[in-house]
Design a protein around this motif. Sequence first.
Motif, PDB file in Angstrom:
ATOM      1  N   SER A  23     -13.653 -32.818 -36.957  1.00  0.00           N
ATOM      2  CA  SER A  23     -12.304 -33.180 -37.374  1.00  0.00           C
ATOM      3  C   SER A  23     -12.152 -33.112 -38.897  1.00  0.00           C
ATOM      4  O   SER A  23     -13.107 -33.333 -39.645  1.00  0.00           O
ATOM      5  CB  SER A  23     -11.937 -34.572 -36.864  1.00  0.00           C
ATOM      6  N   GLN A  49       6.490 -32.142 -35.049  1.00  0.00           N
ATOM      7  CA  GLN A  49       6.582 -32.223 -33.589  1.00  0.00           C
ATOM      8  C   GLN A  49       5.929 -31.006 -32.938  1.00  0.00           C
ATOM      9  O   GLN A  49       5.208 -31.133 -31.952  1.00  0.00           O
ATOM     10  CB  GLN A  49       8.040 -32.347 -33.127  1.00  0.00           C
ATOM     11  N   TYR A  50       6.166 -29.838 -33.514  1.00  0.00           N
ATOM     12  CA  TYR A  50       5.515 -28.622 -33.007  1.00  0.00           C
ATOM     13  C   TYR A  50       3.994 -28.776 -33.073  1.00  0.00           C
ATOM     14  O   TYR A  50       3.279 -28.493 -32.103  1.00  0.00           O
ATOM     15  CB  TYR A  50       5.960 -27.387 -33.804  1.00  0.00           C
ATOM     16  N   LYS A  52       2.233 -31.529 -33.224  1.00  0.00           N
ATOM     17  CA  LYS A  52       1.824 -32.579 -32.287  1.00  0.00           C
ATOM     18  C   LYS A  52       1.729 -32.032 -30.862  1.00  0.00           C
ATOM     19  O   LYS A  52       0.822 -32.375 -30.107  1.00  0.00           O
ATOM     20  CB  LYS A  52       2.823 -33.729 -32.366  1.00  0.00           C
ATOM     21  N   ASP A  53       2.665 -31.162 -30.513  1.00  0.00           N
ATOM     22  CA  ASP A  53       2.697 -30.584 -29.169  1.00  0.00           C
ATOM     23  C   ASP A  53       1.520 -29.661 -28.881  1.00  0.00           C
ATOM     24  O   ASP A  53       1.247 -29.360 -27.724  1.00  0.00           O
ATOM     25  CB  ASP A  53       4.011 -29.829 -28.938  1.00  0.00           C
ATOM     26  N   THR A  54       0.780 -29.233 -29.911  1.00  0.00           N
ATOM     27  CA  THR A  54      -0.393 -28.383 -29.672  1.00  0.00           C
ATOM     28  C   THR A  54      -1.516 -29.143 -28.975  1.00  0.00           C
ATOM     29  O   THR A  54      -2.395 -28.533 -28.373  1.00  0.00           O
ATOM     30  CB  THR A  54      -0.961 -27.801 -30.986  1.00  0.00           C
ATOM     31  N   GLY A  55      -1.509 -30.470 -29.108  1.00  0.00           N
ATOM     32  CA  GLY A  55      -2.569 -31.277 -28.510  1.00  0.00           C
ATOM     33  C   GLY A  55      -3.803 -31.408 -29.381  1.00  0.00           C
ATOM     34  O   GLY A  55      -4.746 -32.114 -29.017  1.00  0.00           O
ATOM     35  N   ASN A  56      -3.825 -30.754 -30.538  1.00  0.00           N
ATOM     36  CA  ASN A  56      -4.989 -30.794 -31.425  1.00  0.00           C
ATOM     37  C   ASN A  56      -4.772 -31.646 -32.668  1.00  0.00           C
ATOM     38  O   ASN A  56      -5.681 -31.820 -33.461  1.00  0.00           O
ATOM     39  CB  ASN A  56      -5.388 -29.379 -31.839  1.00  0.00           C
ATOM     40  N   LEU A  58      -4.550 -35.125 -34.066  1.00  0.00           N
ATOM     41  CA  LEU A  58      -5.033 -36.430 -33.604  1.00  0.00           C
ATOM     42  C   LEU A  58      -4.218 -37.602 -34.156  1.00  0.00           C
ATOM     43  O   LEU A  58      -4.071 -38.620 -33.485  1.00  0.00           O
ATOM     44  CB  LEU A  58      -6.503 -36.596 -33.977  1.00  0.00           C
ATOM     45  N   TRP A  78      -6.840 -33.468 -37.724  1.00  0.00           N
ATOM     46  CA  TRP A  78      -6.917 -32.394 -36.729  1.00  0.00           C
ATOM     47  C   TRP A  78      -8.307 -32.361 -36.111  1.00  0.00           C
ATOM     48  O   TRP A  78      -9.286 -32.734 -36.754  1.00  0.00           O
ATOM     49  CB  TRP A  78      -6.630 -31.048 -37.395  1.00  0.00           C
ATOM     50  N   LYS A  79      -8.391 -31.868 -34.876  1.00  0.00           N
ATOM     51  CA  LYS A  79      -9.694 -31.773 -34.186  1.00  0.00           C
ATOM     52  C   LYS A  79     -10.682 -30.927 -34.968  1.00  0.00           C
ATOM     53  O   LYS A  79     -11.878 -31.200 -34.967  1.00  0.00           O
ATOM     54  CB  LYS A  79      -9.512 -31.197 -32.782  1.00  0.00           C
ATOM     55  N   ALA A  83      -8.624 -25.443 -35.035  1.00  0.00           N
ATOM     56  CA  ALA A  83      -7.454 -25.914 -34.288  1.00  0.00           C
ATOM     57  C   ALA A  83      -6.207 -25.885 -35.165  1.00  0.00           C
ATOM     58  O   ALA A  83      -5.125 -25.482 -34.712  1.00  0.00           O
ATOM     59  CB  ALA A  83      -7.698 -27.329 -33.751  1.00  0.00           C
TER      60      ALA A  83
END
Length: 123
Positions: A23, A49-50, A52-56, A58, A78-79, A83
């Motif tokens: 990370s 928001q975009y 955040k929507d990636t899922g990566n 944190l 970020w992971k 990412a």
Amino acid sequence: MLTLKNLDDSTPFVGQHDVQTGSVTIINTFVAPEGKTDEVLAAWAADAQYMKDTGNLLAVQLYHGIGGSRLFTNVAVWKSPAALRAAFTTPEFAKHTEQYPDGTLAYPHLYRKVAVEGICEGE
């Protein structure tokens, strides 16, 4: 449109995405054009928001300078650099950067925690 600048020319932001690590924290300071802080905030909210929507992504927090400041600072975890690069290099994200008012400057840089004995913990 958002213009990216490097804080440290010896380690450009785009090149930092190639580092193989866990990370990372991106600290990105934006300078809003005069009279455009509301527009910068709206553009940032949409691109955050975009991301955040990636899922990566944190964690994320936005700060705004006080006393009439035109500065915003985004701190996001970020992971991994890879990412972040995956999200940052998409056509969708490019469209988000176009939503910032002309003259908006951004100074992103990636960081890792540093352990300092007796004061703070590292990774």
